[in-house]
Design a protein around this motif. Structure first.
Motif, PDB file in Angstrom:
ATOM      1  N   LYS A 180     -10.188  -2.470   2.203  1.00 44.42           N
ATOM      2  CA  LYS A 180      -9.244  -2.151   3.275  1.00 44.42           C
ATOM      3  C   LYS A 180      -9.403  -0.710   3.736  1.00 44.42           C
ATOM      4  O   LYS A 180      -9.355  -0.413   4.931  1.00 44.42           O
ATOM      5  CB  LYS A 180      -7.810  -2.397   2.806  1.00 44.42           C
ATOM      6  CG  LYS A 180      -7.440  -3.869   2.673  1.00 44.42           C
ATOM      7  CD  LYS A 180      -6.003  -4.037   2.196  1.00 44.42           C
ATOM      8  CE  LYS A 180      -5.648  -5.516   2.060  1.00 44.42           C
ATOM      9  NZ  LYS A 180      -4.265  -5.706   1.562  1.00 44.42           N
ATOM     10  N   LEU A 183     -12.763  -0.277   5.688  1.00 44.96           N
ATOM     11  CA  LEU A 183     -12.848  -0.957   6.982  1.00 44.96           C
ATOM     12  C   LEU A 183     -11.941  -0.326   8.041  1.00 44.96           C
ATOM     13  O   LEU A 183     -11.962  -0.751   9.187  1.00 44.96           O
ATOM     14  CB  LEU A 183     -12.501  -2.440   6.817  1.00 44.96           C
ATOM     15  CG  LEU A 183     -13.515  -3.266   6.016  1.00 44.96           C
ATOM     16  CD1 LEU A 183     -13.015  -4.686   5.833  1.00 44.96           C
ATOM     17  CD2 LEU A 183     -14.881  -3.272   6.696  1.00 44.96           C
ATOM     18  N   LYS A 184     -11.164   0.666   7.656  1.00 41.69           N
ATOM     19  CA  LYS A 184     -10.377   1.377   8.658  1.00 41.69           C
ATOM     20  C   LYS A 184     -11.310   2.175   9.558  1.00 41.69           C
ATOM     21  O   LYS A 184     -12.286   2.767   9.101  1.00 41.69           O
ATOM     22  CB  LYS A 184      -9.360   2.303   7.979  1.00 41.69           C
ATOM     23  CG  LYS A 184      -8.221   1.554   7.302  1.00 41.69           C
ATOM     24  CD  LYS A 184      -7.219   2.522   6.696  1.00 41.69           C
ATOM     25  CE  LYS A 184      -6.047   1.766   6.063  1.00 41.69           C
ATOM     26  NZ  LYS A 184      -5.062   2.690   5.436  1.00 41.69           N
ATOM     27  N   SER A 222     -12.691  -7.870   8.682  1.00 39.03           N
ATOM     28  CA  SER A 222     -11.353  -7.393   8.351  1.00 39.03           C
ATOM     29  C   SER A 222     -11.107  -7.768   6.905  1.00 39.03           C
ATOM     30  O   SER A 222     -11.900  -8.485   6.285  1.00 39.03           O
ATOM     31  CB  SER A 222     -10.296  -8.043   9.260  1.00 39.03           C
ATOM     32  OG  SER A 222     -10.161  -9.418   8.946  1.00 39.03           O
TER      33      SER A 222
END
Length: 284
Positions: A180, A183-184, A222
């Motif tokens: 997470k 992937l920002k 995502s």
């Protein structure tokens, strides 16, 4: 693309020695952008191919294959170092497919987590790694949401007060949290820089071409496209064997034919059936 992901318990900067503390096979799908990760219990007693000329060793725990393959022991003469021998061991015993490998030792893992600014994790239960009488707060993790830096993330990933299967579940949560963060968008743009800065501290055969392919895929992913699958915990049981190196040691017993069937499903991208008792979230 199939990538063998190894978390080594090596504490030095090099990869001369060290056991495979965490073993996952990663299936990367470029057609339908997604990533699936399958965890292999490290204490399964397996046949390790190609090292019998060294003291007559033919078998060992799965995590020993990584140790014997690295240069510290001088056992592996077939290339690929520890990850290469571990990959051949997984293929030999379970039919796993491996195209590339990435191994990360403890020091490198801490630096990577810190370079990403730490992780946000939501633990479903308390994880207490303290021995009786210890008051070390670093080894106690409360249930619920919390932010962790590299050192405490490493400690959490290694502790197993409830056994290996629960530890694998916690490690999956850590990997989810790392994914997470990576992937920002702000971090994603810095990934080439981060990868270049850490390339000398990670053991891998992924080159520029494959790295570019993975970076392109990352822009299409995502957190919902990253899933963790697990072998049913009910098919395993505890046992003991006499190992020529470890002596009388505990192992995890399982029917390898059953694991071959599950591994073949993973190779083909066939989803496992949901297993009762696994944590909520993207686990099957």
């Amino acid at each position: 693309m199939f990538i063998l992901l190894v978390g080594s318990d090596g504490r030095a900067k090099s990869y001369s020695v060290g056991l495979a503390d965490s073993i996952r096979l990663v299936r990367v799908d470029f057609v339908e952008p997604s990533i699936h990760l399958l965890s292999f219990p490290r204490d399964m007693y397996v046949e390790i191919p190609g090292i019998e000329s060294h003291g007559g060793i033919t078998h060992g725990k799965l995590n020993q294959a990584y140790l014997y393959g690295n240069p510290g022991y001088g056992y592996n003469e077939n290339g690929g170092l520890g990850p290469g021998l571990l990959a051949r061991t997984l293929e030999h015993n379970f039919g796993a497919q491996v195209d590339h490998y990435v191994a990360i030792n403890l020091q490198s893992f801490v630096r990577i987590v810190d370079a990403l600014g730490g992780i946000d994790i939501n633990l479903p239960f308390v994880v207490d790694g303290r021995v009786k009488g210890s008051k070390d707060s670093n080894l106690y993790f409360s249930a619920g949401k919390q932010q962790l830096k590299g050192y405490r993330t490493m400690l959490l990933a290694r502790m197993r007060p409830y056994g290996d299967f629960q530890r694998a579940q916690v490690q999956n949560l850590i990997l989810q949290a790392l994914a997470k963060k990576m992937l920002k968008r702000p971090v994603l743009h810095k990934l080439p820089e981060l990868i270049d800065a850490s390339k000398d501290s990670i053991q891998t055969d992924i080159g520029v071409v494959e790295g570019g392919q993975l970076l392109c895929l990352a822009s299409k992913l995502s957190a919902n496209n990253i899933e963790f699958v697990s072998f049913p915990e009910t098919i395993f049981k505890n046992g003991r064997v006499h190992d020529p190196v470890l002596g009388n040691t505990s192992i995890v017993e399982v029917d390898f034919n059953i694991l071959r069937i599950y591994t073949q499903k993973f190779n083909q991208g066939t989803q496992f059936e949901p297993e009762e008792g696994l944590m909520d979230g993207n686990q099957r």
